[in-house]
Write a protein that holds these residues in place. Sequence first.
Motif, PDB file in Angstrom:
ATOM      1  N   ILE A  10      -2.514 -89.133 110.328  1.00 11.40           N
ATOM      2  CA  ILE A  10      -1.582 -88.815 111.417  1.00 11.40           C
ATOM      3  C   ILE A  10      -0.994 -87.434 111.148  1.00 11.40           C
ATOM      4  CG2 ILE A  10       0.483 -89.536 112.661  1.00 11.40           C
ATOM      5  CD1 ILE A  10      -0.235 -92.400 111.901  1.00 11.40           C
ATOM      6  N   THR A  11      -1.278 -86.521 112.054  1.00 12.41           N
ATOM      7  CA  THR A  11      -0.825 -85.146 111.892  1.00 12.41           C
ATOM      8  C   THR A  11       0.101 -84.765 113.033  1.00 12.41           C
ATOM      9  OG1 THR A  11      -2.698 -84.271 113.143  1.00 12.41           O
ATOM     10  CG2 THR A  11      -2.998 -84.502 110.763  1.00 12.41           C
ATOM     11  N   ARG A  12       0.656 -83.606 112.919  1.00 14.21           N
ATOM     12  CA  ARG A  12       1.548 -83.158 113.998  1.00 14.21           C
ATOM     13  C   ARG A  12       1.547 -81.641 114.077  1.00 14.21           C
ATOM     14  NH1 ARG A  12       4.298 -79.565 111.047  1.00 14.21           N
ATOM     15  NH2 ARG A  12       5.745 -80.419 109.530  1.00 14.21           N
ATOM     16  N   PHE A  13       1.993 -81.156 115.218  1.00 14.76           N
ATOM     17  CA  PHE A  13       2.263 -79.731 115.383  1.00 14.76           C
ATOM     18  C   PHE A  13       3.722 -79.651 115.782  1.00 14.76           C
ATOM     19  CE2 PHE A  13       1.875 -75.845 118.250  1.00 14.76           C
ATOM     20  CZ  PHE A  13       1.968 -74.948 117.201  1.00 14.76           C
ATOM     21  N   ARG A  27      -3.861 -71.917 115.233  1.00 16.46           N
ATOM     22  CA  ARG A  27      -4.866 -72.284 114.242  1.00 16.46           C
ATOM     23  C   ARG A  27      -4.427 -73.519 113.437  1.00 16.46           C
ATOM     24  NH1 ARG A  27      -6.292 -69.696 108.610  1.00 16.46           N
ATOM     25  NH2 ARG A  27      -4.041 -69.477 108.725  1.00 16.46           N
ATOM     26  N   THR A  28      -3.166 -73.563 112.985  1.00 14.28           N
ATOM     27  CA  THR A  28      -2.736 -74.768 112.255  1.00 14.28           C
ATOM     28  C   THR A  28      -2.706 -75.966 113.194  1.00 14.28           C
ATOM     29  OG1 THR A  28      -0.511 -73.846 112.403  1.00 14.28           O
ATOM     30  CG2 THR A  28      -1.490 -73.925 110.238  1.00 14.28           C
ATOM     31  N   ALA A  29      -2.367 -75.732 114.453  1.00 11.73           N
ATOM     32  CA  ALA A  29      -2.400 -76.831 115.427  1.00 11.73           C
ATOM     33  C   ALA A  29      -3.831 -77.352 115.570  1.00 11.73           C
ATOM     34  CB  ALA A  29      -1.858 -76.366 116.778  1.00 11.73           C
ATOM     35  N   LEU A  30      -4.788 -76.431 115.651  1.00 11.66           N
ATOM     36  CA  LEU A  30      -6.197 -76.834 115.781  1.00 11.66           C
ATOM     37  C   LEU A  30      -6.631 -77.660 114.569  1.00 11.66           C
ATOM     38  CD1 LEU A  30      -9.112 -76.695 116.944  1.00 11.66           C
ATOM     39  CD2 LEU A  30      -9.372 -74.514 115.734  1.00 11.66           C
ATOM     40  N   LEU A 217       0.280 -80.170 107.925  1.00 14.50           N
ATOM     41  CA  LEU A 217      -0.504 -78.961 107.685  1.00 14.50           C
ATOM     42  C   LEU A 217       0.287 -77.816 108.292  1.00 14.50           C
ATOM     43  CD1 LEU A 217      -3.236 -78.677 106.330  1.00 14.50           C
ATOM     44  CD2 LEU A 217      -4.292 -78.621 108.571  1.00 14.50           C
ATOM     45  N   ARG A 218       0.571 -76.798 107.500  1.00 18.21           N
ATOM     46  CA  ARG A 218       1.362 -75.694 108.029  1.00 18.21           C
ATOM     47  C   ARG A 218       1.094 -74.437 107.231  1.00 18.21           C
ATOM     48  NH1 ARG A 218       7.308 -78.087 106.242  1.00 18.21           N
ATOM     49  NH2 ARG A 218       6.912 -78.189 104.005  1.00 18.21           N
ATOM     50  N   GLY A 219       1.763 -73.365 107.604  1.00 12.76           N
ATOM     51  CA  GLY A 219       1.520 -72.072 106.970  1.00 12.76           C
ATOM     52  C   GLY A 219       2.076 -72.013 105.559  1.00 12.76           C
ATOM     53  N   ASP A 220       1.424 -71.170 104.777  1.00 14.65           N
ATOM     54  CA  ASP A 220       1.810 -70.878 103.397  1.00 14.65           C
ATOM     55  C   ASP A 220       3.288 -70.614 103.173  1.00 14.65           C
ATOM     56  OD1 ASP A 220      -0.136 -70.957 101.656  1.00 14.65           O
ATOM     57  OD2 ASP A 220      -0.677 -68.838 101.700  1.00 14.65           O
ATOM     58  N   ASP A 221       3.912 -69.990 104.172  1.00 15.93           N
ATOM     59  CA  ASP A 221       5.309 -69.592 104.017  1.00 15.93           C
ATOM     60  C   ASP A 221       6.224 -70.804 103.816  1.00 15.93           C
ATOM     61  OD1 ASP A 221       4.310 -70.054 106.598  1.00 15.93           O
ATOM     62  OD2 ASP A 221       6.042 -69.123 107.554  1.00 15.93           O
ATOM     63  N   GLY A 244      -0.005 -79.836 103.174  1.00 17.35           N
ATOM     64  CA  GLY A 244      -1.065 -78.851 102.934  1.00 17.35           C
ATOM     65  C   GLY A 244      -0.642 -77.539 103.556  1.00 17.35           C
ATOM     66  N   HIS A 245      -0.854 -76.441 102.833  1.00 22.33           N
ATOM     67  CA  HIS A 245      -0.406 -75.131 103.324  1.00 22.33           C
ATOM     68  C   HIS A 245      -1.562 -74.156 103.387  1.00 22.33           C
ATOM     69  CE1 HIS A 245       3.304 -77.129 102.031  1.00 22.33           C
ATOM     70  NE2 HIS A 245       3.878 -76.403 102.986  1.00 22.33           N
ATOM     71  N   VAL A 246      -1.861 -73.728 104.595  1.00 17.98           N
ATOM     72  CA  VAL A 246      -3.008 -72.831 104.787  1.00 17.98           C
ATOM     73  C   VAL A 246      -2.577 -71.369 104.680  1.00 17.98           C
ATOM     74  CG1 VAL A 246      -4.344 -74.439 106.187  1.00 17.98           C
ATOM     75  CG2 VAL A 246      -2.737 -72.886 107.306  1.00 17.98           C
ATOM     76  N   GLY A 247      -3.530 -70.527 104.290  1.00 18.74           N
ATOM     77  CA  GLY A 247      -3.261 -69.098 104.137  1.00 18.74           C
ATOM     78  C   GLY A 247      -2.837 -68.473 105.453  1.00 18.74           C
ATOM     79  N   LEU A 248      -2.162 -67.381 105.308  1.00 20.41           N
ATOM     80  CA  LEU A 248      -1.639 -66.630 106.450  1.00 20.41           C
ATOM     81  C   LEU A 248      -2.769 -66.038 107.295  1.00 20.41           C
ATOM     82  CD1 LEU A 248       1.429 -66.015 106.732  1.00 20.41           C
ATOM     83  CD2 LEU A 248       0.884 -63.695 105.980  1.00 20.41           C
ATOM     84  N   LEU A 249      -2.475 -65.780 108.552  1.00 19.93           N
ATOM     85  CA  LEU A 249      -3.423 -65.060 109.410  1.00 19.93           C
ATOM     86  C   LEU A 249      -3.045 -63.575 109.371  1.00 19.93           C
ATOM     87  CD1 LEU A 249      -5.758 -66.041 111.067  1.00 19.93           C
ATOM     88  CD2 LEU A 249      -4.300 -66.072 113.073  1.00 19.93           C
ATOM     89  N   VAL A 250      -4.003 -62.735 109.021  1.00 25.21           N
ATOM     90  CA  VAL A 250      -3.707 -61.304 108.956  1.00 25.21           C
ATOM     91  C   VAL A 250      -4.598 -60.530 109.921  1.00 25.21           C
ATOM     92  CG1 VAL A 250      -2.922 -61.392 106.558  1.00 25.21           C
ATOM     93  CG2 VAL A 250      -5.331 -60.941 107.048  1.00 25.21           C
ATOM     94  N   GLY A 251      -4.191 -59.305 110.208  1.00 22.02           N
ATOM     95  CA  GLY A 251      -4.988 -58.439 111.073  1.00 22.02           C
ATOM     96  C   GLY A 251      -6.072 -57.743 110.261  1.00 22.02           C
ATOM     97  N   GLU A 252      -6.816 -56.864 110.923  1.00 22.40           N
ATOM     98  CA  GLU A 252      -7.954 -56.233 110.247  1.00 22.40           C
ATOM     99  C   GLU A 252      -7.515 -55.340 109.089  1.00 22.40           C
ATOM    100  OE1 GLU A 252     -10.991 -54.839 113.071  1.00 22.40           O
ATOM    101  OE2 GLU A 252     -10.243 -56.409 114.411  1.00 22.40           O
ATOM    102  N   ASP A 253      -6.243 -54.921 109.091  1.00 20.61           N
ATOM    103  CA  ASP A 253      -5.748 -54.083 107.995  1.00 20.61           C
ATOM    104  C   ASP A 253      -5.124 -54.911 106.875  1.00 20.61           C
ATOM    105  OD1 ASP A 253      -3.603 -55.047 109.343  1.00 20.61           O
ATOM    106  OD2 ASP A 253      -2.600 -53.125 109.638  1.00 20.61           O
TER     107      ASP A 253
END
Length: 466
Positions: A10-13, A27-30, A217-221, A244-253
Amino acid sequence: MSAINQSPVITRFAPSPTGSLHLGNARTALFSHLWARKTGGKFILRIEDTDLERSQDRFRDQLITDMRWLGLEWDEGPDVGGPSGPYRQAERGEFYQGLYAQLSAEGRAYPCYCTAEDLELSRKLQRMSGKPPRYAGTCRGLTHAERAEREARGLKPTLRFAVPFDRQIEFTDAVHGPQRFATNDIGDFIIRREDGTPAFFFCNAVDDSAMGVTQVLRGDDHLTNTPRQLMLLDALGMRSPAYGHVGLLVGEDGAPLSKRHGSTSVHEFRERGFLSIAVLNHLFRLGHASDIDGWLPAAELPRHFRPQHLGRAPARFEVSQLMHWQKESLERLSAAEFRAWLAADDSIEFIDLVRHNVILPADADSWRRVVNGDLEPLGAEEKRIVEAAGGEFFSAALSAYAQSNGDLKLLTQRLKEQTGRKGPDLFMPLRVALTGHAHGPELALLLKLIPADLVRQRLRTHAQNP
Ligand code: GLU
Ligand code: ZN
């Protein structure tokens, strides 16, 4: 896959409606959605609207629209209801009050009368003596009389959780593995704000537990927030979810994905004409090592989701990747779906023409101008191609066109006879003169769609003695 992983999860957003749905949150919602679907569990949507000043109904509504657009349907939530409602934290005040009373009665929480200035001064002193700044426990030992005296002065207290001394909080993060925190490093934290509203640490944790969430499931922060939440639930005798903590989403830089990288909200990508399945295919592979490289339909995503393949390294969002999935997704649309996506009144012939040459609806505009409008000025590559062909070539093309009846095969046969050119030397200058571009849809189709006087006019522009 072990039996444990297969039991229903059972998960949640739990978004805060203070802005548009950011790609990182989508992405974490997905992932949460897929984890629930994969195991036959449940996916819950809970709106964390406790920040009354920043929360807005329009953000909540847009969030719900964007989630539905992505196809991330929830089993329980603010609009569909469910056994653990209400699903808006602003409506759960009564539930929280009971828990505050319980913690206070058991001495696990206490009122703190420190003002913002008091706290600032205390932090300064700590920094000066080389200690990490945290709440010093000033109000933890106040007597009844001392509290009464402060109340009489009209001070409005916050409620703080009394963190137990000398303990280790251990847990296994679904992504980061074993974690260990010493409680002596954690200051007593606020669980109810001065204005009576619940603080994030508190309501987020107790609602996860009360709603039967088994896997957060949520962000690293949020990783370092977890020991606080575990202590709280323990003090309340409530069951804790796994985290569970997933890595951050970063831009191309490599910097956290933000406005300066361009579009960052689901809403913006939708407005620009991206298909939700393209967005899903990209998000699915951001910080999640997929076992399938190719495009996947939405229905296949749960089966291919591997929680153990979630990464802790920052994941890079690349527009070129999204474009790739967009192209793949467009190829899979039926003619009718493609037409609906373009959302314009184009002829069947035009749709056939651009079917494989547009990635976003706006791209079709430039082909509409090619078919019936003004060409854009030539780019450097195009200029070179036209100049290399020379004026005689286009004069010959004009007469070949006159004898071709709009048929490309006939035109090129004549032109080949007259100029001795073939292959790209023949096709490229023709394409550039007719469309203004070195690349694009099938030339034979184009030639049929561009009105004859426009074809003549465009060839004449480059012909000798026009
Ligand atoms: N409302 C919180 C946020 O937006 C939720 C964090 C969590 O998923 O626990 O960051
Ligand atoms: Zn205090």
